[in-house]
Design an enzyme around this catalytic site. Structure first.
Site, PDB file in Angstrom:
ATOM      1  N   CYS A 194       0.811  -1.223   0.000  1.00 29.28           N
ATOM      2  CA  CYS A 194       0.000   0.000   0.000  1.00 29.28           C
ATOM      3  C   CYS A 194       0.843   1.271   0.000  1.00 29.28           C
ATOM      4  O   CYS A 194       0.325   2.356  -0.262  1.00 29.28           O
ATOM      5  CB  CYS A 194      -0.930   0.010   1.205  1.00 29.28           C
ATOM      6  SG  CYS A 194      -1.943  -1.456   1.297  1.00 29.28           S
ATOM      7  N   HIS A 199      -3.716   6.647   2.834  1.00 28.24           N
ATOM      8  CA  HIS A 199      -4.086   5.380   2.210  1.00 28.24           C
ATOM      9  C   HIS A 199      -5.478   5.003   2.724  1.00 28.24           C
ATOM     10  O   HIS A 199      -5.739   5.033   3.929  1.00 28.24           O
ATOM     11  CB  HIS A 199      -3.055   4.310   2.578  1.00 28.24           C
ATOM     12  CG  HIS A 199      -3.492   2.930   2.242  1.00 28.24           C
ATOM     13  ND1 HIS A 199      -4.054   2.611   1.021  1.00 28.24           N
ATOM     14  CD2 HIS A 199      -3.483   1.776   2.964  1.00 28.24           C
ATOM     15  CE1 HIS A 199      -4.355   1.329   1.014  1.00 28.24           C
ATOM     16  NE2 HIS A 199      -4.027   0.798   2.176  1.00 28.24           N
ATOM     17  N   ASN A 233     -10.246  -0.767  -0.152  1.00 25.01           N
ATOM     18  CA  ASN A 233      -8.788  -0.621  -0.070  1.00 25.01           C
ATOM     19  C   ASN A 233      -8.183  -1.080  -1.398  1.00 25.01           C
ATOM     20  O   ASN A 233      -8.232  -2.267  -1.723  1.00 25.01           O
ATOM     21  CB  ASN A 233      -8.278  -1.475   1.103  1.00 25.01           C
ATOM     22  CG  ASN A 233      -6.763  -1.449   1.254  1.00 25.01           C
ATOM     23  OD1 ASN A 233      -6.048  -0.977   0.374  1.00 25.01           O
ATOM     24  ND2 ASN A 233      -6.288  -1.978   2.363  1.00 25.01           N
TER      25      ASN A 233
HETATM   26  N1  ACO Z   1     -18.379  -9.466   8.786  1.00 24.32           N
HETATM   27  C1  ACO Z   1     -18.816  -9.737  10.024  1.00 24.32           C
HETATM   28  N2  ACO Z   1     -17.989 -10.028  11.050  1.00 24.32           N
HETATM   29  C2  ACO Z   1     -16.674 -10.016  10.799  1.00 24.32           C
HETATM   30  C3  ACO Z   1     -16.147  -9.730   9.526  1.00 24.32           C
HETATM   31  C4  ACO Z   1     -17.062  -9.460   8.500  1.00 24.32           C
HETATM   32  N3  ACO Z   1     -16.663  -9.168   7.247  1.00 24.32           N
HETATM   33  N4  ACO Z   1     -14.805  -9.803   9.593  1.00 24.32           N
HETATM   34  C5  ACO Z   1     -14.480 -10.084  10.852  1.00 24.32           C
HETATM   35  N5  ACO Z   1     -15.615 -10.236  11.602  1.00 24.32           N
HETATM   36  C6  ACO Z   1     -15.731 -10.559  12.999  1.00 24.32           C
HETATM   37  C7  ACO Z   1     -14.511 -11.261  13.524  1.00 24.32           C
HETATM   38  O1  ACO Z   1     -14.591 -12.642  13.262  1.00 24.32           O
HETATM   39  C8  ACO Z   1     -14.584 -10.934  15.002  1.00 24.32           C
HETATM   40  O2  ACO Z   1     -15.467 -11.832  15.602  1.00 24.32           O
HETATM   41  P1  ACO Z   1     -15.123 -12.498  17.040  1.00 24.32           P
HETATM   42  O3  ACO Z   1     -14.943 -11.328  17.967  1.00 24.32           O
HETATM   43  O4  ACO Z   1     -16.295 -13.339  17.299  1.00 24.32           O
HETATM   44  O5  ACO Z   1     -13.838 -13.241  16.792  1.00 24.32           O
HETATM   45  C9  ACO Z   1     -15.228  -9.548  15.039  1.00 24.32           C
HETATM   46  O6  ACO Z   1     -15.830  -9.357  13.740  1.00 24.32           O
HETATM   47  C10 ACO Z   1     -14.269  -8.427  15.309  1.00 24.32           C
HETATM   48  O7  ACO Z   1     -13.116  -8.598  14.527  1.00 24.32           O
HETATM   49  P2  ACO Z   1     -11.933  -7.571  14.594  1.00 24.32           P
HETATM   50  O8  ACO Z   1     -10.823  -8.087  13.761  1.00 24.32           O
HETATM   51  O9  ACO Z   1     -11.632  -7.193  16.004  1.00 24.32           O
HETATM   52  O10 ACO Z   1     -12.589  -6.305  13.902  1.00 24.32           O
HETATM   53  P3  ACO Z   1     -11.963  -4.896  13.723  1.00 24.32           P
HETATM   54  O11 ACO Z   1     -12.803  -3.875  14.358  1.00 24.32           O
HETATM   55  O12 ACO Z   1     -10.487  -4.868  14.046  1.00 24.32           O
HETATM   56  O13 ACO Z   1     -12.096  -4.667  12.150  1.00 24.32           O
HETATM   57  C11 ACO Z   1     -10.752  -4.812  10.176  1.00 24.32           C
HETATM   58  C12 ACO Z   1     -11.479  -5.575  11.264  1.00 24.32           C
HETATM   59  C13 ACO Z   1     -11.754  -4.006   9.392  1.00 24.32           C
HETATM   60  C14 ACO Z   1     -10.055  -5.803   9.259  1.00 24.32           C
HETATM   61  C15 ACO Z   1      -9.718  -3.871  10.810  1.00 24.32           C
HETATM   62  O14 ACO Z   1      -8.976  -4.566  11.766  1.00 24.32           O
HETATM   63  C16 ACO Z   1      -8.785  -3.234   9.818  1.00 24.32           C
HETATM   64  O15 ACO Z   1      -9.164  -2.364   9.068  1.00 24.32           O
HETATM   65  N6  ACO Z   1      -7.497  -3.606   9.870  1.00 24.32           N
HETATM   66  C17 ACO Z   1      -6.459  -2.937   9.085  1.00 24.32           C
HETATM   67  C18 ACO Z   1      -6.466  -3.291   7.640  1.00 24.32           C
HETATM   68  C19 ACO Z   1      -5.378  -2.445   6.986  1.00 24.32           C
HETATM   69  O16 ACO Z   1      -5.108  -1.323   7.350  1.00 24.32           O
HETATM   70  N7  ACO Z   1      -4.674  -2.925   6.020  1.00 24.32           N
HETATM   71  C20 ACO Z   1      -3.605  -2.027   5.497  1.00 24.32           C
HETATM   72  C21 ACO Z   1      -2.778  -2.541   4.613  1.00 24.32           C
HETATM   73  S1  ACO Z   1      -3.557  -3.528   3.361  1.00 24.32           S
HETATM   74  C22 ACO Z   1      -2.280  -3.978   2.278  1.00 24.32           C
HETATM   75  O17 ACO Z   1      -1.137  -3.710   2.504  1.00 24.32           O
HETATM   76  C23 ACO Z   1      -2.645  -4.788   1.083  1.00 24.32           C
END
Ligand code: ACO
Length: 329
Positions: free
Chosen positions: A116, A256, A286
């Site tokens: 990214c 980003h 993203n």
């Molecule tokens: N739909 C419903 N529930 C979901 C989904 C979904 N699509 N995905 C995850 N959950 C659930 C999980 O299983 C978890 O359930 P549990 O608590 O029963 O285990 C719950 O939702 C919470 O999961 P978290 O991972 O804590 O959710 P979070 O608030 O952190 O959001 C997310 C997840 C959106 C992926 C976030 O962590 C994020 O944006 N991370 C960063 C991504 C990023 O910045 N990438 C950058 C670089 S990308 C690159 O380089 C290609």
């Protein structure tokens, strides 16, 4: 304000695939909901390539728009840099395919594999080549077809990614405007938090690697989230200080577009009000290396980023890699 300006962006362009993938569509594919995706990420729609549509096709379209915007022709380009982790083939570089599709016969071409952060890395290299008088017209492109490496059975990742490309034409500065500074950094120790284990020589493709789904993105979302908030805040703060800017001098922050909550946190960290933090994650998801140049082009064409204004660009991605740039238009 720092006046050591060597290069400037004189044209931008973007290419977005026509096909869309909405939150409602994703509800049909995995156990997720429009409400979860909107509140956790800010995303509503992503654009996905059609069969046969390649990263180099998107990059070439974005490049043509950027060249038109700059008023330059393909023969003017002497370097093409493509930031991508979803190149057309293992080799040659996607930049070589773009060179061929443009007919840019005077250009050298290479890819940057910084996920990214690829566009920021590319901008830093373009600026350095121009400072060193090794190049006069550099095309910097970020382009991805992440849908090709997204596991549509994994709800943790498949709701996040989209396809697209953005491009910028970088030339020597006229002295008044341009790239005020760039900053890049990496930390390879944490690579397993965000990576694609297959497709390289560590795990050469085989029936087993396919069965194990090693050719798809693997991500520990929560950990990546925390690292992204810290690194992007640090990178934005660093470039503002290094270019002797204050928050008031920053007309726009383009982060980003990984997650609305990360974008908001970066704006808060450098005390730039929400109205000056550009957001289009709702429309594209993203798009990795493409997200910053797509947003930059949109902001310019919408008239939200005007001549004389200063923008801070900030990225974070797999590697980990991160970086920032301050640019006055
Ligand atoms: N739909 C419903 N529930 C979901 C989904 C979904 N699509 N995905 C995850 N959950 C659930 C999980 O299983 C978890 O359930 P549990 O608590 O029963 O285990 C719950 O939702 C919470 O999961 P978290 O991972 O804590 O959710 P979070 O608030 O952190 O959001 C997310 C997840 C959106 C992926 C976030 O962590 C994020 O944006 N991370 C960063 C991504 C990023 O910045 N990438 C950058 C670089 S990308 C690159 O380089 C290609």
């Amino acid at each position: 304000m720092s006046e050591n300006i060597n290069s400037m962006i004189i044209g931008t362009g973007r290419a977005i695939p026509e096909k869309t993938l909405t939150n409602k569509d994703l509800e049909q594919i995995v156990d997720t909901s429009d409400e979860w995706i909107r509140t956790r990420t800010g995303m509503q729609v992503r654009h996905i390539v059609a069969d046969g549509e390649l990263t180099s096709d998107l990059c070439t379209r974005a490049a043509k728009e950027a060249l038109d915007d700059a008023g330059l022709g393909v023969m003017d380009i002497d370097m093409i840099i493509v930031g991508t982790i979803t190149g057309d083939m293992g080799f040659p570089s996607t930049a070589c395919f773009v060179q061929q599709k443009l007919g840019a016969e005077n250009a050298a071409a290479m890819d940057i594999h910084a996920a990214c952060s690829g566009f920021i890395y590319g901008l830093e290299i373009a600026d350095s080549l121009i400072v060193a008088k090794k190049a006069k017209t550099v095309l910097v492109i970020g382009g991805e077809t992440l849908s090709r490496i997204t596991d549509y059975t994994d709800r943790n990742t498949c709701v996040l990614f989209g396809d697209g490309a953005g491009a910028a034409v970088v030339v020597p500065s006229d002295g008044n405007r341009g790239i005020l500074g760039t900053f890049t950094k990496s930390d390879g120790r944490l690579y397993e938090l965000l990576y694609m284990p297959g497709m390289g020589t560590a795990h050469p493709p085989s029936h087993e690697t396919v069965d194990q789904r090693l050719h798809y993105i693997k991500m520990a979302g929560r950990e990546v989230f925390k690292a992204a908030v810290t690194a992007m805040g640090d990178a934005a703060e660093h470039i503002i200080e290094r270019c002797n800017l204050s928050s008031d001098d920053v007309d726009m922050v383009i982060s980003h577009q990984a997650n609305l909550r990360i974008i908001d946190a970066t704006g808060r960290r450098v005390k730039v009000p929400k109205s000056r933090v550009y957001v289009n994650v709702q429309n594209y998801g993203n798009t990795s290396a493409a997200s910053i140049p797509i947003a930059l082009d949109e902001a310019r064409r919408e008239g939200k980023l005007r001549d004389g204004q200063t923008v801070v660009l900030v990225a974070f991605g797999a590697g980990f890699t991160w970086g920032s740039a301050a640019v006055r238009f």
